[in-house]
Design an enzyme around this catalytic site. Structure first.
Site, PDB file in Angstrom:
ATOM      1  CB  SER A 141      -0.873   0.004   1.258  1.00 52.09           C
ATOM      2  OG  SER A 141      -1.372   1.308   1.517  1.00 52.09           O
ATOM      3  CE1 TYR A 154      -4.069  -2.420   5.296  1.00 48.38           C
ATOM      4  CE2 TYR A 154      -3.439  -0.171   4.795  1.00 48.38           C
ATOM      5  CZ  TYR A 154      -3.913  -1.396   4.381  1.00 48.38           C
ATOM      6  OH  TYR A 154      -4.208  -1.617   3.059  1.00 48.38           O
TER       7      TYR A 154
HETATM    8  P1  NAP Z   1     -11.815  -6.234   0.728  1.00 47.19           P
HETATM    9  O1  NAP Z   1     -12.864  -5.703  -0.186  1.00 47.19           O
HETATM   10  O2  NAP Z   1     -12.120  -6.322   2.190  1.00 47.19           O
HETATM   11  O3  NAP Z   1     -11.349  -7.669   0.196  1.00 47.19           O
HETATM   12  C1  NAP Z   1     -10.418  -8.458   0.911  1.00 47.19           C
HETATM   13  C2  NAP Z   1     -10.858  -9.897   0.850  1.00 47.19           C
HETATM   14  O4  NAP Z   1      -9.884 -10.693   1.581  1.00 47.19           O
HETATM   15  C3  NAP Z   1     -12.212 -10.137   1.523  1.00 47.19           C
HETATM   16  O5  NAP Z   1     -13.025 -10.993   0.746  1.00 47.19           O
HETATM   17  C4  NAP Z   1     -11.806 -10.788   2.834  1.00 47.19           C
HETATM   18  O6  NAP Z   1     -12.808 -11.603   3.393  1.00 47.19           O
HETATM   19  C5  NAP Z   1     -10.599 -11.606   2.397  1.00 47.19           C
HETATM   20  N1  NAP Z   1      -9.836 -12.055   3.557  1.00 47.19           N
HETATM   21  C6  NAP Z   1      -9.668 -11.411   4.743  1.00 47.19           C
HETATM   22  N2  NAP Z   1      -8.985 -12.188   5.602  1.00 47.19           N
HETATM   23  C7  NAP Z   1      -8.691 -13.325   4.936  1.00 47.19           C
HETATM   24  C8  NAP Z   1      -8.011 -14.516   5.301  1.00 47.19           C
HETATM   25  N3  NAP Z   1      -7.498 -14.695   6.535  1.00 47.19           N
HETATM   26  N4  NAP Z   1      -7.883 -15.497   4.376  1.00 47.19           N
HETATM   27  C9  NAP Z   1      -8.411 -15.356   3.133  1.00 47.19           C
HETATM   28  N5  NAP Z   1      -9.092 -14.254   2.742  1.00 47.19           N
HETATM   29  C10 NAP Z   1      -9.234 -13.263   3.642  1.00 47.19           C
HETATM   30  O7  NAP Z   1     -10.461  -5.374   0.615  1.00 47.19           O
HETATM   31  P2  NAP Z   1      -9.769  -4.571  -0.614  1.00 47.19           P
HETATM   32  O8  NAP Z   1      -9.938  -3.143  -0.350  1.00 47.19           O
HETATM   33  O9  NAP Z   1     -10.136  -5.179  -1.901  1.00 47.19           O
HETATM   34  O10 NAP Z   1      -8.247  -4.896  -0.253  1.00 47.19           O
HETATM   35  C11 NAP Z   1      -7.503  -5.920  -0.892  1.00 47.19           C
HETATM   36  C12 NAP Z   1      -6.042  -5.717  -0.553  1.00 47.19           C
HETATM   37  O11 NAP Z   1      -5.627  -4.426  -1.018  1.00 47.19           O
HETATM   38  C13 NAP Z   1      -5.716  -5.736   0.949  1.00 47.19           C
HETATM   39  O12 NAP Z   1      -4.462  -6.381   1.149  1.00 47.19           O
HETATM   40  C14 NAP Z   1      -5.603  -4.273   1.302  1.00 47.19           C
HETATM   41  O13 NAP Z   1      -4.759  -4.047   2.424  1.00 47.19           O
HETATM   42  C15 NAP Z   1      -4.980  -3.728   0.031  1.00 47.19           C
HETATM   43  N6  NAP Z   1      -5.151  -2.305  -0.167  1.00 47.19           N
HETATM   44  C16 NAP Z   1      -6.408  -1.761  -0.218  1.00 47.19           C
HETATM   45  C17 NAP Z   1      -6.541  -0.385  -0.401  1.00 47.19           C
HETATM   46  C18 NAP Z   1      -7.895   0.270  -0.458  1.00 47.19           C
HETATM   47  O14 NAP Z   1      -7.949   1.506  -0.346  1.00 47.19           O
HETATM   48  N7  NAP Z   1      -8.978  -0.459  -0.645  1.00 47.19           N
HETATM   49  C19 NAP Z   1      -5.408   0.429  -0.516  1.00 47.19           C
HETATM   50  C20 NAP Z   1      -4.149  -0.167  -0.470  1.00 47.19           C
HETATM   51  C21 NAP Z   1      -4.029  -1.538  -0.302  1.00 47.19           C
HETATM   52  P3  NAP Z   1     -13.715 -10.968   4.593  1.00 47.19           P
HETATM   53  O15 NAP Z   1     -14.476  -9.837   3.963  1.00 47.19           O
HETATM   54  O16 NAP Z   1     -14.557 -12.114   5.012  1.00 47.19           O
HETATM   55  O17 NAP Z   1     -12.747 -10.474   5.640  1.00 47.19           O
END
Ligand code: NAP
Length: 257
Positions: A141, A154
């Site tokens: 990130s 985080y």
């Molecule tokens: P999201 O919509 O919450 O999707 C993440 C997915 O990972 C969810 O389906 C979640 O399931 C699943 N997950 C969580 N814990 C897990 C585990 N122990 N084993 C397997 N799957 C698991 O999040 P997103 O925003 O798409 O983020 C995806 C990645 O991008 C993350 O690593 C996040 O840190 C990174 N990121 C996001 C942003 C942003 O602004 N969105 C910015 C920078 C980086 P549950 O919903 O059941 O927990």
């Protein structure tokens, strides 16, 4: 069809960036292994890919659990014969400054976001080393590069993922395996929408705060990151090794004041 003939494993592909990437990769010809802890959401991604004419399969796993990850990787290789690309995308948020974060919350964020990159990599790398070929994309990130208020756990994990990416690249370059990292800014996914709901009485206040860090008034979308992941997953990026790729609307390198 930039991923024709490739088999790709994406963790956290039931929601947000992972789901959008799974759909894009399938549309580009990849066979996609959709991995998530949540079976209903993972199955939904697979159904949507099938409706679009793509190929995918759902395999449930908790990326913090070694037995679960090992079984999932074994099943993925049995199903598609190989894994060409691993996208370590699953992650959770962590809000709070150090004095506010309870140890169990700290441990959970560290576990999912760092162990959750280590374990899938560990069990896929043997397979990639044997084949002398592979491509790993780790989700960091832009918080790895900037200070942001009340995100201690985080930020620690995403900085660790960036450092881990560079270290992995050195270890596995001799096996013809590339390892790169994605560094998104704020992307509108359920993850961020939940955070905005819990942090601001008025969502507009949250949007304004996000935009104030960027050089553009546009909010980042999952497909902005999915397209960057596509570039890293394809052979078009074959000269990128151990690199961070920023998709952040100008947060890290911009200064607008
Ligand atoms: P999201 O919509 O919450 O999707 C993440 C997915 O990972 C969810 O389906 C979640 O399931 C699943 N997950 C969580 N814990 C897990 C585990 N122990 N084993 C397997 N799957 C698991 O999040 P997103 O925003 O798409 O983020 C995806 C990645 O991008 C993350 O690593 C996040 O840190 C990174 N990121 C996001 C942003 C942003 O602004 N969105 C910015 C920078 C980086 P549950 O919903 O059941 O927990």
């Amino acid at each position: 069809m930039r991923l024709q003939g490739k088999s790709v494993l994406i963790t956290g592909a039931g929601s947000g960036i992972g789901k959008c990437t799974a759909q894009l990769f399938a549309a580009e010809g990849a066979e996609v292994i959709v991995c998530d802890i949540d079976a209903a959401k993972g199955e939904e991604t697979v159904a949507e890919i099938a409706a679009g004419g793509g190929t995918s399969a759902f395999l449930q796993a908790d990326v913090t659990n070694p037995e679960s990850v090992q079984a999932m990787v074994k099943a993925a290789i049995e199903r598609f014969g190989r894994i060409d690309v691993l996208f370590n995308n699953a992650g959770i948020s962590g809000v709070g400054a150090i004095h506010e974060v309870e140890p169990d919350v700290w441990d959970r964020v560290i576990n999912v976001n760092i162990r959750g990159v280590y374990l899938p990599s560990k069990y896929v790398l043997g397979h990639m080393m044997e084949r002398q070929s592979g491509n790993i994309i780790n989700m960091s990130s832009c918080i790895a590069e900037i200070g942001l208020a009340r995100r201690a756990s985080y930020a620690a994990t995403k900085g660790a993922v960036l450092a881990l990416t560079k270290s992995m690249q050195v270890d596995y370059a001799p096996y013809n395996i590339r390892v790169n990292a994605l560094l998104p800014g704020t992307i509108m996914t359920p993850f961020v929408e939940n955070y905005l709901r819990s942090s601001y009485a008025d969502p507009e206040e949250g949007f304004a705060s996000i935009k104030s860090r960027q050089l553009t008034g546009e909010l980042g979308r999952p497909d902005d990151v999915a397209k960057a992941a596509l570039f890293l997953a394809s052979d078009e990026s074959k000269f990128m090794m151990g690199s961070p790729l920023y998709i952040d609307g100008g947060v890290v390198f911009g200064k607008n004041a």
